[in-house]
Design a protein around this motif. Sequence first.
Motif: not given
Length: 241
Positions: A41-48, A159-166
């Motif tokens: 789950t490459p998303r900012a603030l994603a959990e676990n 480096v891991l690119a992240l999508e914006p937080a949900a």
Amino acid sequence: MSRPNPSRALRRLGIVTAAAAVAVVLSAAPAAAHVEVAADTPRALAENVTLSFLAQSESSSAGITELRVVLPEGLGPEHVVYESGPEGWEFAPTEDGYTVAGPAVPAGEDAEYAVVVHQLPDAEELAFKTLQTYEDGRIDRWIELAEADGGGHGSAAPVLALEPAAPGAEPVDATEEASPSPEPEPETEPEASAPADDAEETAAEDEDDGGFPAAAWIAVVALVLALAAAGGHLARRRAKA
């Protein structure tokens, strides 16, 4: 009609041969090794989130024995849990990250492992600087944030690119513990209320007897019986006289 110059022809042939040799070498050379990171789950603030790492080998004679990772800002060792890795490898936290290490993987083979992160930081990308150690003591340093120069061992950090937080996602404190449930209060012992119950029963009996205590009634009856006995005894003595 001019004759061809043998020396010029030889020079041309040498240039063509050298160029062909360079092309063959370049096409046969392996791509520069590096360390890769991916997330389920490459998303900012994603959990676990499960992070999977692949450390490619650059040695055909020595196996990889350790990977030391410096965590990016916003992540601490307490946020990371080891999930899987090469057989016999173990996870150990450090001041700025962690290590996964164990018996050397077979020479020339890559090392793969995975960790679970409590929550990813609110960022656009995360760099995981990595030191890759081999059983012969060699260390590849994948720590540069710029692209590798393509020569030698390379140096670019994974480096891991992240999508914006949900929408609605917020930071969660990994060290926050759930508040313990209050313990139930002990039940009142039946015996504790017995004296009060006895008093109520006694009061009820007194009310049934017109408010005259039962003990007083007993005393009156006893007095009447005593007087009756005394009167009978006196009557018998007078009859004998």
